[in-house]
Scaffold this motif. Structure first.
Motif, PDB file in Angstrom:
ATOM      1  N   UNK A   1      21.393 -20.450  19.757  1.00  0.00           N
ATOM      2  CA  UNK A   1      22.004 -18.500  20.530  1.00  0.00           C
ATOM      3  C   UNK A   1      22.673 -18.212  19.795  1.00  0.00           C
ATOM      4  N   UNK A   2      23.673 -18.756  18.756  1.00  0.00           N
ATOM      5  CA  UNK A   2      24.577 -17.745  17.762  1.00  0.00           C
ATOM      6  C   UNK A   2      24.194 -17.385  16.526  1.00  0.00           C
ATOM      7  N   UNK A   3      22.423 -18.034  16.707  1.00  0.00           N
ATOM      8  CA  UNK A   3      22.036 -17.804  14.520  1.00  0.00           C
ATOM      9  C   UNK A   3      20.583 -17.986  14.416  1.00  0.00           C
ATOM     10  N   UNK A   4      19.705 -19.011  14.844  1.00  0.00           N
ATOM     11  CA  UNK A   4      18.731 -18.179  14.754  1.00  0.00           C
ATOM     12  C   UNK A   4      17.747 -17.528  15.974  1.00  0.00           C
ATOM     13  N   UNK A   5      18.601 -17.865  17.339  1.00  0.00           N
ATOM     14  CA  UNK A   5      17.811 -16.343  18.215  1.00  0.00           C
ATOM     15  C   UNK A   5      18.346 -14.766  17.485  1.00  0.00           C
ATOM     16  N   UNK A   6      19.218 -15.324  17.288  1.00  0.00           N
ATOM     17  CA  UNK A   6      19.542 -13.388  16.477  1.00  0.00           C
ATOM     18  C   UNK A   6      18.399 -13.008  14.890  1.00  0.00           C
ATOM     19  N   UNK A   7      18.190 -14.348  14.592  1.00  0.00           N
ATOM     20  CA  UNK A   7      17.635 -14.204  13.029  1.00  0.00           C
ATOM     21  C   UNK A   7      16.452 -14.476  13.549  1.00  0.00           C
ATOM     22  N   UNK A   8      15.778 -14.971  14.774  1.00  0.00           N
ATOM     23  CA  UNK A   8      14.530 -14.560  15.239  1.00  0.00           C
ATOM     24  C   UNK A   8      13.720 -13.534  15.520  1.00  0.00           C
ATOM     25  N   UNK A   9      14.827 -12.695  16.252  1.00  0.00           N
ATOM     26  CA  UNK A   9      14.775 -11.155  16.761  1.00  0.00           C
ATOM     27  C   UNK A   9      14.419 -10.085  16.048  1.00  0.00           C
ATOM     28  N   UNK A  10      15.598 -10.601  14.671  1.00  0.00           N
ATOM     29  CA  UNK A  10      15.146  -9.455  13.386  1.00  0.00           C
ATOM     30  C   UNK A  10      13.368  -9.692  13.040  1.00  0.00           C
ATOM     31  N   UNK A  11      13.433 -10.441  12.769  1.00  0.00           N
ATOM     32  CA  UNK A  11      12.524 -11.223  11.641  1.00  0.00           C
ATOM     33  C   UNK A  11      10.646 -10.210  12.677  1.00  0.00           C
ATOM     34  N   UNK A  12      10.941 -10.542  14.295  1.00  0.00           N
ATOM     35  CA  UNK A  12      10.558 -10.340  15.047  1.00  0.00           C
ATOM     36  C   UNK A  12       9.549  -8.382  15.168  1.00  0.00           C
ATOM     37  N   UNK A  13      11.850  -7.893  15.062  1.00  0.00           N
ATOM     38  CA  UNK A  13      10.873  -6.041  14.908  1.00  0.00           C
ATOM     39  C   UNK A  13      11.321  -6.163  13.463  1.00  0.00           C
ATOM     40  N   UNK A  14      11.012  -6.294  12.671  1.00  0.00           N
ATOM     41  CA  UNK A  14      10.658  -6.243  11.196  1.00  0.00           C
ATOM     42  C   UNK A  14       8.995  -6.389  10.909  1.00  0.00           C
ATOM     43  N   UNK A  15       8.739  -7.447  12.047  1.00  0.00           N
ATOM     44  CA  UNK A  15       7.074  -7.600  11.779  1.00  0.00           C
ATOM     45  C   UNK A  15       6.773  -6.734  12.733  1.00  0.00           C
ATOM     46  N   UNK A  16       6.804  -6.315  13.810  1.00  0.00           N
ATOM     47  CA  UNK A  16       6.179  -5.235  13.963  1.00  0.00           C
ATOM     48  C   UNK A  16       6.761  -3.678  13.895  1.00  0.00           C
ATOM     49  N   UNK A  17       7.902  -3.601  13.089  1.00  0.00           N
ATOM     50  CA  UNK A  17       7.835  -2.102  12.062  1.00  0.00           C
ATOM     51  C   UNK A  17       6.804  -2.559  11.449  1.00  0.00           C
ATOM     52  N   UNK A  18       6.640  -3.660  10.481  1.00  0.00           N
ATOM     53  CA  UNK A  18       5.455  -4.371   9.313  1.00  0.00           C
ATOM     54  C   UNK A  18       4.156  -3.741   9.913  1.00  0.00           C
ATOM     55  N   UNK A  19       3.852  -4.466  10.854  1.00  0.00           N
ATOM     56  CA  UNK A  19       2.331  -4.628  11.317  1.00  0.00           C
ATOM     57  C   UNK A  19       2.126  -2.362  11.563  1.00  0.00           C
ATOM     58  N   UNK A  20       3.458  -2.420  12.432  1.00  0.00           N
ATOM     59  CA  UNK A  20       2.291  -0.662  12.916  1.00  0.00           C
ATOM     60  C   UNK A  20       2.329   0.112  11.583  1.00  0.00           C
ATOM     61  N   UNK A  21       3.137   0.061  10.598  1.00  0.00           N
ATOM     62  CA  UNK A  21       2.304   0.522   9.345  1.00  0.00           C
ATOM     63  C   UNK A  21       1.993   0.326   8.758  1.00  0.00           C
ATOM     64  N   UNK A  22       1.672  -0.918   8.338  1.00  0.00           N
ATOM     65  CA  UNK A  22       0.545  -1.677   7.830  1.00  0.00           C
ATOM     66  C   UNK A  22      -1.466  -0.978   8.387  1.00  0.00           C
ATOM     67  N   UNK A  23      -1.145  -1.017   9.746  1.00  0.00           N
ATOM     68  CA  UNK A  23      -2.354  -0.807  10.162  1.00  0.00           C
ATOM     69  C   UNK A  23      -2.636   0.944  10.097  1.00  0.00           C
ATOM     70  N   UNK A  24      -0.961   1.417  10.074  1.00  0.00           N
ATOM     71  CA  UNK A  24      -1.333   3.593  10.055  1.00  0.00           C
ATOM     72  C   UNK A  24      -2.428   3.443   8.735  1.00  0.00           C
ATOM     73  N   UNK A  25      -1.119   2.839   7.251  1.00  0.00           N
ATOM     74  CA  UNK A  25      -1.591   1.975   5.755  1.00  0.00           C
ATOM     75  C   UNK A  25      -2.631   2.793   5.305  1.00  0.00           C
ATOM     76  N   UNK A  26      -3.090   1.245   6.268  1.00  0.00           N
ATOM     77  CA  UNK A  26      -4.951   1.267   5.964  1.00  0.00           C
ATOM     78  C   UNK A  26      -6.446   1.905   6.654  1.00  0.00           C
ATOM     79  N   UNK A  27      -5.936   2.457   7.545  1.00  0.00           N
ATOM     80  CA  UNK A  27      -7.170   2.449   8.638  1.00  0.00           C
ATOM     81  C   UNK A  27      -6.946   4.501   9.025  1.00  0.00           C
ATOM     82  N   UNK A  28      -5.544   4.826   8.920  1.00  0.00           N
ATOM     83  CA  UNK A  28      -5.736   6.712   9.650  1.00  0.00           C
ATOM     84  C   UNK A  28      -6.469   7.193   8.183  1.00  0.00           C
ATOM     85  N   UNK A  29      -6.940   8.199   9.110  1.00  0.00           N
ATOM     86  CA  UNK A  29      -7.651   9.115   7.609  1.00  0.00           C
ATOM     87  C   UNK A  29      -7.019  10.254   7.092  1.00  0.00           C
ATOM     88  N   UNK A  30      -5.938  11.055   7.945  1.00  0.00           N
ATOM     89  CA  UNK A  30      -5.248  11.484   6.983  1.00  0.00           C
ATOM     90  C   UNK A  30      -4.477  11.379   6.156  1.00  0.00           C
TER      91      UNK A  30
END
Length: 105
Positions: free
Chosen positions: A25-54
């Motif tokens: 609870x005080x070690x793996x769960x916060x680390x998992x939460x951090x990775x989850x947020x980082x993955x969400x940030x990278x995924x959204x940015x990667x999508x726009x980076x690769x497909x946005x026309x502008x």
């Protein structure tokens, strides 16, 4: 994007500042939460980076992706995070958690 990075940093702060013995609870769960947020940030940015026309949007997405990856590298190389995970070694009873910990360390 910034909200995800802020949440990832906050999760790592919680991991670092945990009191008492290390636990899931005080070690793996916060680390998992951090990775989850980082993955969400990278995924959204990667999508726009690769497909946005502008180009300005793609450039901003590239910068956002790089910022998230830099934070991921910072966390991966953080000696406090490593020490917290190492303090868990041998404690998890279930096979899946032991495997996760072994792969993470």
């Amino acid at each position: 994007h910034q909200n995800h990075l802020r949440s990832a940093r906050e999760s790592i702060r919680k991991l670092r500042e945990a009191k008492g013995d290390r636990s899931i609870d005080n070690t793996l769960r916060p680390l998992d939460d951090a990775w989850m947020h980082l993955e969400a940030a990278v995924s959204a940015a990667s999508l726009l980076e690769n497909v946005h026309p502008e180009k300005p949007v793609r450039d901003a997405a590239t910068k956002a992706s790089q910022e998230a990856m830099a934070l991921a590298n910072e966390i991966s190389l953080d000696p406090d995070v490593y020490q917290a995970l190492a303090a868990l070694d041998g404690k998890p009873k279930d096979l899946a958690t032991r495997h996760y910990l072994a792969k993470t360390l």
